[in-house]
Design an enzyme around this catalytic site. Sequence first.
Site, PDB file in Angstrom:
ATOM      1  N   GLU A   1      -2.193   7.986   7.359  1.00 23.49           N
ATOM      2  CA  GLU A   1      -3.025   8.763   6.448  1.00 23.49           C
ATOM      3  C   GLU A   1      -3.957   9.664   7.245  1.00 23.49           C
ATOM      4  O   GLU A   1      -4.436   9.281   8.321  1.00 23.49           O
ATOM      5  CB  GLU A   1      -3.894   7.844   5.575  1.00 23.49           C
ATOM      6  CG  GLU A   1      -3.165   7.059   4.515  1.00 23.49           C
ATOM      7  CD  GLU A   1      -4.100   6.216   3.683  1.00 23.49           C
ATOM      8  OE1 GLU A   1      -5.290   6.105   4.068  1.00 23.49           O
ATOM      9  OE2 GLU A   1      -3.664   5.666   2.668  1.00 23.49           O
TER      10      GLU A   1
ATOM     11  N   LYS B   1       0.831  -1.214   0.000  1.00 25.62           N
ATOM     12  CA  LYS B   1       0.000   0.000   0.000  1.00 25.62           C
ATOM     13  C   LYS B   1       0.857   1.251   0.000  1.00 25.62           C
ATOM     14  O   LYS B   1       0.512   2.260  -0.637  1.00 25.62           O
ATOM     15  CB  LYS B   1      -0.928  -0.008   1.214  1.00 25.62           C
ATOM     16  CG  LYS B   1      -2.017  -1.062   1.147  1.00 25.62           C
ATOM     17  CD  LYS B   1      -2.950  -0.966   2.338  1.00 25.62           C
ATOM     18  CE  LYS B   1      -4.033  -2.034   2.246  1.00 25.62           C
ATOM     19  NZ  LYS B   1      -4.963  -1.981   3.396  1.00 25.62           N
TER      20      LYS B   1
ATOM     21  N   ARG C   1      -8.002  -7.673 -10.001  1.00 26.48           N
ATOM     22  CA  ARG C   1      -8.828  -8.850 -10.312  1.00 26.48           C
ATOM     23  C   ARG C   1     -10.240  -8.367 -10.595  1.00 26.48           C
ATOM     24  O   ARG C   1     -10.554  -7.182 -10.455  1.00 26.48           O
ATOM     25  CB  ARG C   1      -8.843  -9.812  -9.126  1.00 26.48           C
ATOM     26  CG  ARG C   1      -9.288  -9.138  -7.819  1.00 26.48           C
ATOM     27  CD  ARG C   1      -9.414 -10.113  -6.684  1.00 26.48           C
ATOM     28  NE  ARG C   1      -9.555  -9.449  -5.396  1.00 26.48           N
ATOM     29  CZ  ARG C   1     -10.668  -8.921  -4.919  1.00 26.48           C
ATOM     30  NH1 ARG C   1     -11.760  -8.954  -5.660  1.00 26.48           N
ATOM     31  NH2 ARG C   1     -10.710  -8.355  -3.734  1.00 26.48           N
TER      32      ARG C   1
END
Length: 679
Positions: A200, A116, A292
Amino acid sequence: MFDKILIANRGEIACRVIRTCRRLGIRTVAVYSQADADAQHVRLADEAWPIGGPRPQESYLRGEAILDVARRSGAQAIHPGYGFLSENADFADAVEAAGLVFIGPKAASMRKMGSKAGAKDLMHAAGVPVVPGYTGENQSPERLQREADAIGYPLMIKAAHGGGGKGMRIVRGSGEFAANLQSCQREAANAFGRDRVLLERYVEKPRHIEIQVFGDSHGHAIHLNERECSAQRRYQKVLEESPSPFLTPALRQAMGDAAVLAARAIDYVNAGTVEFIVGADGGFYFMEINTRLQVEHPVTEMVTGLDLVEWQLRVAAGEPLPLAQDAIAQRGHAIEVRLYAEDPEAGFLPGSGRLERLRLPQTDDHPSTSSGQAVRIDSGVIEGDTVTIFYDPMIAKLIVHDIDRPTALARLRAALAACDIAGPKSNIEFLERLARHPAVVEGRIDTGYLDRHLDEFMPAADEDDADLLLAAATAQMLAQERDSASRAAASKDPTSPWAIADGWRLGHGGHRDLAFLHGEHRHALHARGAAGEYRIELRGHIHAIEGARADGDGGLSLRIDGRGRRFTLCMDTLDGNRQRMVIHDGDRRLRLLGVPMYRHEQGGSANAGHQVLAPMPGRVVLVKAAPGDAVEAGQELMVIEAMKMELSLKAPRAGTVAEVRAASGDFVEADAVLVALAP
């Protein structure tokens, strides 16, 4: 295009891929674990091969076993579905090294999204909006504390290599940071083997909006508009829809452009999803790319009229994207919910067991009808199948499509009302409450709403269920009368008055006693009358039932104390002539089991008040009394398990236990005397 592909997955996604391949004339190879030998994807595929034990680590996560089947079966490509190996870059590399085609993105693209922190840095460099934060390699507590103070609070600590809601903490002040950091790192290390975190800025009451993207090997990349997935519980999606009720046309365009920019930044090929977090002010920030096909892809198919699995196959075969960006349609509104074998009232505890009944609404053969209205079911099980303990407990995905959001919500509510599951517990009632909740109806739900207000979606203890119980009693009496009339018609004396099931006795009108179980609660009703005209006593009040009629479509219409009502019902007759039913009033449902009245409640018995009987066949799980014990009225004497429910049997009065006629583990028949009190 391919001649034969292998589906390296199970459940509804495997069935979904097989059906698309069948339409395109492509032969399919399924793989299955020991637990899935009789599964629907095994039955639907042209051929199926076993790959190991029931646990995923013994089967669906064994890349070498799947590749061996692909080689031996002559498959040319592997479709990974979602979950299991679908985002495993090493498996994608192994597929290509074996000379096969992986129907998904390249391993290099996956690896760019594997971290990430790295993904966020890459997107920031590409010009995709990201949440202000820190992704650096210096993970000392002192450095992280300084960075957190600089970012500002509230703030989110996230595992850099995590997912599924694990390794995440919200910090609202500087003094709370150190303890939350340590907790998050421990959880990340246990779950993912690495304790690196990123920081964050936390967006209060955010929306979760994702953009479906597609790329091909010819340099084209487009988006297929958005899906909103803000209805979440513990970071797990509960309801998905398209288009988002929150986005303006300008914001939709900006987010679509950013998603394509993100896909191009990692040379993306095939289907993927760019996920964004969106603030109340319309500011949006990159979260991640799911490399995906997504579980919620049907809502995109419903509003575009496209088959995304077919697109996957064509792109993997080297064809260019079938449509350009300006040819992507957006018609009407689509919503998806997932029916799970789980118990919302027990903390959404996953369930398992045989699907004794699985009734789902009628569907269209194609994801979108010419009128733009449809109900669609994607499922990997049918009635009689078993939901196993080894995999996700999803039973089916229910997707609806209509001309706009209000009518799509109405269609969703109607479709949920037509669902019924018996066997393992399910979340149908929870989804029905969700589809009617003002936060959903008004399109203002955020990602934390369900966790903050979960009690609003659970049954209230003081809900008025009287009309539902009266309707259930009426339905049962009408059914008894129909059965009696049928037996009389087939007898040698069809006009005999003894064949009438109205409970008539010499000297007084017909009187019938009925009892129902709702969970652990038992409801007793007393009725007089016949042929749709009754007087029913419930909780000390007598109600007039008039004009009761049952139709052939499971509908029941009647007047209750002068008020016209309509219900739908699903009724099964079990052993011992007991009735299992679900009664629905259009807003909510009541699951009931018709059981015999206890003998001590039936007037005139010489043993009234002296015996406790088994209300139905079952297994004794707990005995709490012994001969000679002094007991009080209402004291629990025994617990039996029946129909996957535990039933508490209590003393009808104060007294002394004379006999206990069953032991823990014994199987007992209905009406068997289990405990006798001294006269």
